[in-house]
Design a protein around this motif. Structure first.
Motif, PDB file in Angstrom:
ATOM      1  N   TYR A  69       1.437  -0.763   0.285  1.00 60.79           N
ATOM      2  CA  TYR A  69       0.087   0.237  -0.179  1.00 60.79           C
ATOM      3  C   TYR A  69       0.986   1.254   0.132  1.00 60.79           C
ATOM      4  CZ  TYR A  69      -3.359   3.487   1.436  1.00 60.79           C
ATOM      5  OH  TYR A  69      -3.948   4.833   1.329  1.00 60.79           O
ATOM      6  N   PRO A  70       0.976   2.077  -1.373  1.00 57.77           N
ATOM      7  CA  PRO A  70      -0.428   1.906  -1.701  1.00 57.77           C
ATOM      8  C   PRO A  70       0.380   1.401  -3.203  1.00 57.77           C
ATOM      9  CG  PRO A  70       1.018   4.576  -1.779  1.00 57.77           C
ATOM     10  CD  PRO A  70       1.541   3.643  -0.726  1.00 57.77           C
ATOM     11  N   ASP A  71       1.422   1.396  -3.604  1.00 60.72           N
ATOM     12  CA  ASP A  71       1.918   0.963  -5.095  1.00 60.72           C
ATOM     13  C   ASP A  71       1.180  -0.549  -5.419  1.00 60.72           C
ATOM     14  OD1 ASP A  71       3.585   2.964  -4.466  1.00 60.72           O
ATOM     15  OD2 ASP A  71       4.988   1.959  -3.502  1.00 60.72           O
ATOM     16  N   PHE A  72       1.449  -1.231  -5.144  1.00 59.70           N
ATOM     17  CA  PHE A  72       1.653  -2.666  -5.347  1.00 59.70           C
ATOM     18  C   PHE A  72      -0.799  -2.373  -5.238  1.00 59.70           C
ATOM     19  CE2 PHE A  72      -0.790  -7.050  -5.139  1.00 59.70           C
ATOM     20  CZ  PHE A  72       0.206  -7.164  -6.331  1.00 59.70           C
ATOM     21  N   LEU A  73      -1.202  -2.269  -4.382  1.00 59.70           N
ATOM     22  CA  LEU A  73      -2.536  -1.646  -4.153  1.00 59.70           C
ATOM     23  C   LEU A  73      -3.157  -0.979  -5.543  1.00 59.70           C
ATOM     24  CD1 LEU A  73      -5.123  -3.027  -3.027  1.00 59.70           C
ATOM     25  CD2 LEU A  73      -5.402  -1.366  -1.616  1.00 59.70           C
ATOM     26  N   LEU A  74      -2.894  -0.046  -5.457  1.00 58.22           N
ATOM     27  CA  LEU A  74      -2.553   0.634  -6.452  1.00 58.22           C
ATOM     28  C   LEU A  74      -2.971   0.032  -8.041  1.00 58.22           C
ATOM     29  CD1 LEU A  74      -4.176   3.596  -7.769  1.00 58.22           C
ATOM     30  CD2 LEU A  74      -1.795   4.088  -7.594  1.00 58.22           C
ATOM     31  N   LYS A  75      -2.406  -0.166  -8.307  1.00 57.54           N
ATOM     32  CA  LYS A  75      -1.687  -0.956  -9.811  1.00 57.54           C
ATOM     33  C   LYS A  75      -3.196  -1.707  -9.958  1.00 57.54           C
ATOM     34  CE  LYS A  75       2.413  -2.624 -10.255  1.00 57.54           C
ATOM     35  NZ  LYS A  75       4.000  -2.842 -10.826  1.00 57.54           N
ATOM     36  N   GLU A  76      -3.036  -2.686  -8.800  1.00 58.26           N
ATOM     37  CA  GLU A  76      -4.395  -3.905  -9.271  1.00 58.26           C
ATOM     38  C   GLU A  76      -5.743  -3.272  -9.504  1.00 58.26           C
ATOM     39  OE1 GLU A  76      -3.924  -7.177  -8.623  1.00 58.26           O
ATOM     40  OE2 GLU A  76      -1.860  -7.013  -9.599  1.00 58.26           O
ATOM     41  N   TRP A  77      -6.065  -2.123  -8.896  1.00 63.58           N
ATOM     42  CA  TRP A  77      -6.743  -0.985  -8.639  1.00 63.58           C
ATOM     43  C   TRP A  77      -7.255  -0.678 -10.807  1.00 63.58           C
ATOM     44  CZ3 TRP A  77      -8.785   3.552  -9.856  1.00 63.58           C
ATOM     45  CH2 TRP A  77      -9.843   3.846  -9.503  1.00 63.58           C
ATOM     46  N   LEU A  78      -5.999  -0.437 -10.496  1.00 63.13           N
ATOM     47  CA  LEU A  78      -6.295   0.560 -11.829  1.00 63.13           C
ATOM     48  C   LEU A  78      -6.433  -0.741 -12.992  1.00 63.13           C
ATOM     49  CD1 LEU A  78      -3.494   2.814 -11.687  1.00 63.13           C
ATOM     50  CD2 LEU A  78      -6.138   2.737 -12.248  1.00 63.13           C
ATOM     51  N   THR A  79      -5.924  -1.821 -12.948  1.00 63.82           N
ATOM     52  CA  THR A  79      -6.026  -3.271 -13.474  1.00 63.82           C
ATOM     53  C   THR A  79      -7.547  -3.697 -13.573  1.00 63.82           C
ATOM     54  OG1 THR A  79      -4.002  -3.866 -13.437  1.00 63.82           O
ATOM     55  CG2 THR A  79      -5.277  -5.459 -14.563  1.00 63.82           C
ATOM     56  N   GLY A  80      -8.086  -3.773 -12.521  1.00 62.37           N
ATOM     57  CA  GLY A  80      -9.758  -4.547 -12.498  1.00 62.37           C
ATOM     58  C   GLY A  80     -10.398  -3.481 -13.177  1.00 62.37           C
ATOM     59  N   ALA A  81     -10.008  -2.182 -12.977  1.00 60.77           N
ATOM     60  CA  ALA A  81     -10.751  -1.091 -13.624  1.00 60.77           C
ATOM     61  C   ALA A  81     -11.041  -1.431 -15.234  1.00 60.77           C
ATOM     62  CB  ALA A  81     -10.428   0.628 -13.245  1.00 60.77           C
ATOM     63  N   VAL A  82      -9.945  -1.011 -15.618  1.00 57.33           N
ATOM     64  CA  VAL A  82      -9.544  -1.062 -17.314  1.00 57.33           C
ATOM     65  C   VAL A  82      -9.929  -2.456 -17.732  1.00 57.33           C
ATOM     66  CG1 VAL A  82      -8.021  -1.540 -18.875  1.00 57.33           C
ATOM     67  CG2 VAL A  82      -7.537  -0.041 -16.839  1.00 57.33           C
ATOM     68  N   PHE A  83     -10.144  -3.519 -16.825  1.00 63.35           N
ATOM     69  CA  PHE A  83     -10.884  -4.745 -17.037  1.00 63.35           C
ATOM     70  C   PHE A  83     -12.689  -4.674 -16.547  1.00 63.35           C
ATOM     71  CE2 PHE A  83     -13.459  -8.652 -16.060  1.00 63.35           C
ATOM     72  CZ  PHE A  83     -12.677  -9.408 -16.655  1.00 63.35           C
ATOM     73  N   LEU A  84     -12.259  -3.788 -15.836  1.00 61.08           N
ATOM     74  CA  LEU A  84     -14.253  -3.377 -15.849  1.00 61.08           C
ATOM     75  C   LEU A  84     -14.796  -3.149 -16.540  1.00 61.08           C
ATOM     76  CD1 LEU A  84     -17.016  -3.933 -13.879  1.00 61.08           C
ATOM     77  CD2 LEU A  84     -16.155  -1.946 -12.747  1.00 61.08           C
TER      78      LEU A  84
END
Length: 263
Positions: free
Chosen positions: A38-53
């Motif tokens: 937090y926040p680096d890894f979690l931010l990248k995971e969130w961005l990846t999930g947002a792009v997929f969504l």
């Protein structure tokens, strides 16, 4: 090793002397190798999930899920079709020794064996090798399973009547009044099993779209056809007249004036 060499006293015990590496908390010194959760890894995971969504939502908007007419439990002519990822199980139920009197084989025993093999996999394959060629049990089971799934899915898709599937679930707006006593007491009992819950066709033909007159309908109901039984011995003349009049008055309409929407 000489007595005492490389050892140091810790309390009353002797342990080997070694230097513990110092932990560097400045992750910027190792770019691309490690980072803070937090926040680096979690931010990248969130961005990846947002792009997929967002991509998934775009596909939904571009090609929405097909809607069919209102479900009717009394419509025995409707043949349901599972989603694509269950088509292989649907196809297995069509085979001779997995359907009919052997339905328990296709519905319970075969899926049960597959799930049992998956649960027992840690004991069936105890090899520590990562190369699939050195794990014959696991590799063989996986190859056979994937081959069966692909073949059964392909066969189900290739031999299914997709035109009939689309027609039987097609939404048709008509003036059919499902609260009418004639429909509930006579037509639902004698007609919907073949002609569909809204009489728009199933194993039997569509009765709404054609412009049928009362005399033609009465002749079919009384005498039947090659594929339709005659009802002159099971229904009274008054009941046949009521059915004929009801069907003859059916017609297509728009959604605003339809009586078969269930609203």
């Amino acid at each position: 090793m000489k007595r005492g060499k490389g050892l140091k006293f810790v309390g009353d015990s002797r342990i080997q002397s070694y230097e513990k590496p110092k932990l560097n908390r400045d992750y910027s010194e190792f770019p691309g190798r490690t980072e803070e959760f937090y926040p680096d890894f979690l931010l990248k995971e969130w961005l990846t999930g947002a792009v997929f969504l967002v991509g998934f939502l775009c596909l939904i908007v571009a090609d929405p899920a097909p809607l069919e007419r209102m479900a009717d439990a009394t419509d025995t002519g409707y043949i349901p079709l599972p989603d694509w990822y269950f088509l292989f199980l649907y196809q297995i139920l069509k085979y001779s020794y997995a359907s009919g009197p052997f339905n328990v084989v296709g519905a319970i025993i075969i899926p049960g064996l597959a799930m049992g093999a998956l649960l027992l996999m840690p004991w069936l394959d105890t090899s520590k090798h990562r190369n699939w060629k050195k794990r014959p049990v696991a590799a063989s089971l996986m190859i056979v399973s994937v081959a069966i799934i692909f073949y059964a899915t392909w066969e189900s898709v290739a031999y299914h009547d997709w035109e009939q599937q689309a027609e039987q679930g097609k939404i048709v707006f008509s003036n059919l009044d499902s609260d009418d006593p004639v429909f509930n007491e006579l037509i639902r009992t004698n007609c919907t099993s073949c002609h569909g819950g809204e009489l728009t066709g199933a194993s039997g033909p569509d009765l709404v779209t054609p412009d049928l007159d009362e005399g033609t309908v009465k002749a079919f109901v009384e005498n039947g056809t090659e594929t339709m039984p005659a009802f002159k011995d099971t229904l009274t003349e008054d009941e046949i007249d009521e059915i004929s009049q009801f069907i003859a008055n059916l017609e297509l309409t728009d959604k605003k004036n339809a009586d078969n929407t269930g609203e």
